[in-house]
Scaffold this motif. Structure first.
Motif, short mmCIF file in Angstrom:
data_model
loop_
_atom_site.label_atom_id
_atom_site.label_comp_id
_atom_site.label_asym_id
_atom_site.label_seq_id
_atom_site.Cartn_x
_atom_site.Cartn_y
_atom_site.Cartn_z
N ILE A 206 4.50 -6.06 -8.77
CA ILE A 206 3.48 -6.19 -9.82
C ILE A 206 2.21 -6.93 -9.35
N TYR A 207 2.33 -7.75 -8.30
CA TYR A 207 1.14 -8.47 -7.80
C TYR A 207 0.53 -7.79 -6.57
N GLU A 208 0.81 -6.52 -6.36
CA GLU A 208 0.41 -5.86 -5.11
C GLU A 208 -1.09 -5.96 -4.82
N TYR A 209 -1.93 -5.95 -5.86
CA TYR A 209 -3.38 -5.97 -5.61
C TYR A 209 -3.91 -7.36 -5.32
N LEU A 210 -3.08 -8.37 -5.57
CA LEU A 210 -3.55 -9.73 -5.37
C LEU A 210 -2.94 -10.31 -4.10
N ALA A 211 -3.53 -9.94 -2.96
CA ALA A 211 -3.13 -10.52 -1.68
C ALA A 211 -4.42 -10.85 -0.95
N TYR A 212 -4.45 -12.00 -0.29
CA TYR A 212 -5.71 -12.54 0.23
C TYR A 212 -5.74 -12.59 1.75
N ASP A 213 -6.90 -12.98 2.28
CA ASP A 213 -7.09 -13.09 3.73
C ASP A 213 -6.80 -11.77 4.45
N GLY A 214 -7.02 -10.66 3.75
CA GLY A 214 -6.82 -9.36 4.38
C GLY A 214 -5.38 -9.02 4.70
N ILE A 215 -4.47 -9.77 4.14
CA ILE A 215 -3.05 -9.57 4.42
C ILE A 215 -2.57 -8.24 3.82
N GLU A 216 -1.67 -7.59 4.52
CA GLU A 216 -1.17 -6.28 4.10
C GLU A 216 0.02 -6.45 3.15
N VAL A 217 0.01 -5.72 2.03
CA VAL A 217 1.18 -5.71 1.15
C VAL A 217 1.93 -4.40 1.39
N VAL A 218 3.16 -4.52 1.86
CA VAL A 218 3.94 -3.34 2.23
C VAL A 218 5.02 -3.08 1.18
N SER A 219 5.13 -1.81 0.77
CA SER A 219 6.22 -1.42 -0.12
C SER A 219 7.43 -1.10 0.74
N ILE A 220 8.54 -1.75 0.46
CA ILE A 220 9.72 -1.58 1.32
C ILE A 220 10.18 -0.12 1.36
N GLY A 221 9.99 0.59 0.26
CA GLY A 221 10.41 2.00 0.21
C GLY A 221 9.59 2.92 1.08
N SER A 222 8.45 2.41 1.60
CA SER A 222 7.60 3.25 2.45
C SER A 222 8.06 3.22 3.90
N LEU A 223 9.11 2.44 4.19
CA LEU A 223 9.48 2.23 5.60
C LEU A 223 10.38 3.31 6.17
N GLY A 224 10.76 4.29 5.36
CA GLY A 224 11.57 5.39 5.90
C GLY A 224 12.41 6.05 4.82
N GLU A 225 12.95 7.21 5.17
CA GLU A 225 13.75 8.00 4.21
C GLU A 225 14.98 7.24 3.73
N ASP A 226 15.68 6.59 4.67
CA ASP A 226 16.93 5.91 4.33
C ASP A 226 16.69 4.80 3.32
N ILE A 227 15.68 3.98 3.60
CA ILE A 227 15.45 2.86 2.69
C ILE A 227 14.89 3.37 1.35
N LEU A 228 14.08 4.42 1.40
CA LEU A 228 13.53 4.96 0.14
C LEU A 228 14.66 5.39 -0.80
N ALA A 229 15.72 5.95 -0.24
CA ALA A 229 16.86 6.40 -1.06
C ALA A 229 17.60 5.23 -1.71
N HIS A 230 17.33 4.00 -1.21
CA HIS A 230 17.97 2.81 -1.77
C HIS A 230 17.01 1.99 -2.62
N THR A 231 15.76 2.46 -2.73
CA THR A 231 14.73 1.61 -3.34
C THR A 231 14.33 2.04 -4.74
N ILE A 232 14.34 1.07 -5.65
CA ILE A 232 13.77 1.27 -6.96
C ILE A 232 12.51 0.38 -7.00
N THR A 233 11.36 1.02 -7.09
CA THR A 233 10.11 0.27 -7.06
C THR A 233 9.65 0.04 -8.50
#
Ligand SMILES: *Cc1c(COP(=O)(O)O)cnc(C)c1O
Length: 399
Positions: A206-233
């Motif tokens: 829910i706070y994905e847009y609020l990250a500072y100092d240019g830091i990257e916010v990564v969605s865990i489900g974007s890391l691959g097919e296997d993890i996506l099948a386990h992820t509820i975002t």
């Protein structure tokens, strides 16, 4: 049978953040000059383009029931937003619109838990997670994550907390209350454990847009097919678009989970408000300019808060990387004396601050960290300065 109430209902703790905010509002109504660091919502108004979409929805009669899981247009917009912003592949049928992020989480746990199923929640945590899990007959398993580890769970801790009853793990990055953000590498390591243990990860972004100092916010489900099948975002309009009162949240989930969530929702609440859905469609598809404007303002306040608090005696804090909270270690304050009163625990500290210094902070016992307080910077710079002066004075009065 006497007129007894449900054990489940009676076991719920009322939200202490809302209680602190209520106390601050009460004092304000009495004309007191209260500074409220308790706020859990942006102090900005909902952007105009979003409000206009809502008025238009009313004027054009878009005021009837919609499909229970949300309008096809909004589910499609959510699906596209997941792909565009998060690198997540969820088809529109996998996206469910709910009455706020909190309700989305409620649906998730109702959909996946059987009585006794365990859910791993790293502490410090957002105080509603354990209560929502318990209401869905699950058992919260709390794992303590120290300041030295940036209040973040390690893959070793996650693996050690898993057993045959483990059903899910709750991830919240950027985090409320700590403001910490998990790096891509940290998430990759956690994802390996999740896939290996074959559990769900409920990723509250829910706070994905609020990250500072240019830091990257990564969605865990974007890391691959296997993890996506386990992820509820899980996500929502409240924080990024200053839409707390509109009550719209959304999820992306494996299709089977999304279907059960929709069925549950169809009986519990039916569709989220049609007008708020029209507004949310504009929020996702329209101009994103206001998001950046709010973030810039939060960033200024964040830096100021961190500098001031770092210079104060008896308290420690880490520089927050996201969200709009500073999480402050007050363990050295506990046990000290304030004008004859022993500060025996963090709720006494919060009570003295609100009653004698007219400054509301959130004691974090209900966030799983009884020697910390949370200060929100979703208030004006002027208020922040005034409130921090008062906290500094309080600390100087300690013996
Ligand atoms: C605010 C918040 C939510 C959801 O809030 P809603 O108002 O129900 O959309 C979810 N998770 C966290 C960590 C929050 O702080």
């Amino acid at each position: 049978m006497a007129l007894t109430l449900s054990n489940k209902g009676l076991a719920v703790k009322p939200s202490s953040t809302l209680a602190i905010t209520a106390k601050a509002k009460e004092l304000k109504a009495e004309g007191k000059d209260v500074v409220g660091f308790g706020a859990g919502e942006p102090d900005f108004n909902t952007p105009e383009n979003i409000c206009k979409a809502a008025t238009q929805a009313i004027e054009t009669g878009f005021t009837k029931y919609t499909a229970a899981a949300g309008t096809p247009e909004l589910r499609k917009a959510v699906s596209e937003k997941f792909a565009r912003v998060n690198g997540l592949r969820y088809a529109p049928e996998q996206c469910v619109i709910s009455n706020g992020g909190k309700h989305a989480l409620t649906n998730i746990f109702q959909a996946i838990l059987n009585p006794g199923d365990e859910v791993i929640i790293p502490a410090p945590f957002w105080l509603s997670y354990p209560e929502i899990v318990k209401l869905a007959d699950g058992v919260p398993v709390i794992v303590r994550c120290t300041a030295e580890q940036g209040y973040k769970i390690t893959p070793e801790q996650l693996a050690a907390a898993c057993n045959e009853k483990t059903k899910a793990f709750v991830l919240n990055s950027p985090s409320n209350p700590t403001g910490m953000v998990y790096s891509r590498e940290e998430l990759e390591a956690l994802a390996r454990v999740i896939v290996e243990k074959d559990i769900f990860v409920v990723s509250d972004e829910i706070y994905e847009y609020l990250a500072y100092d240019g830091i990257e916010v990564v969605s865990i489900g974007s890391l691959g097919e296997d993890i996506l099948a386990h992820t509820i975002t899980c996500n929502g309009m409240a924080k990024g678009y200053a839409m707390t009162g509109w009550r719209v949240g959304y999820t992306g989930a494996p299709l089977a989970v999304a279907k059960v969530m929709s069925s549950i929702q169809s009986h519990q609440t039916s569709n989220p408000n049609s007008i708020a859905q029209a507004a949310s469609l504009e929020a996702l598809n329209g101009s994103q300019e206001s998001v950046g404007v709010m973030k810039e303002e939060f960033d200024k306040r964040r830096k100021y808060m961190f500098e001031r608090i770092s210079a104060m005696p008896y308290v420690k804090t880490l520089l927050p990387k996201g969200a709009f909270y500073v999480f402050v270690d007050v363990s050295e304050v506990l046990g000290k004396n304030h004008k004859g009163t022993e500060i025996s625990d963090v709720s006494v500290l919060a009570k003295i601050l609100i009653e004698e210094y007219l400054t509301a902070v959130v004691p974090c016992a209900d966030f799983g960290f009884a020697d910390h307080v949370r200060l929100s910077y979703a208030i004006s710079m002027e208020q922040i300065e005034k409130g921090l002066n008062r906290i500094e004075e309080f600390l100087k009065n300690l013996q």
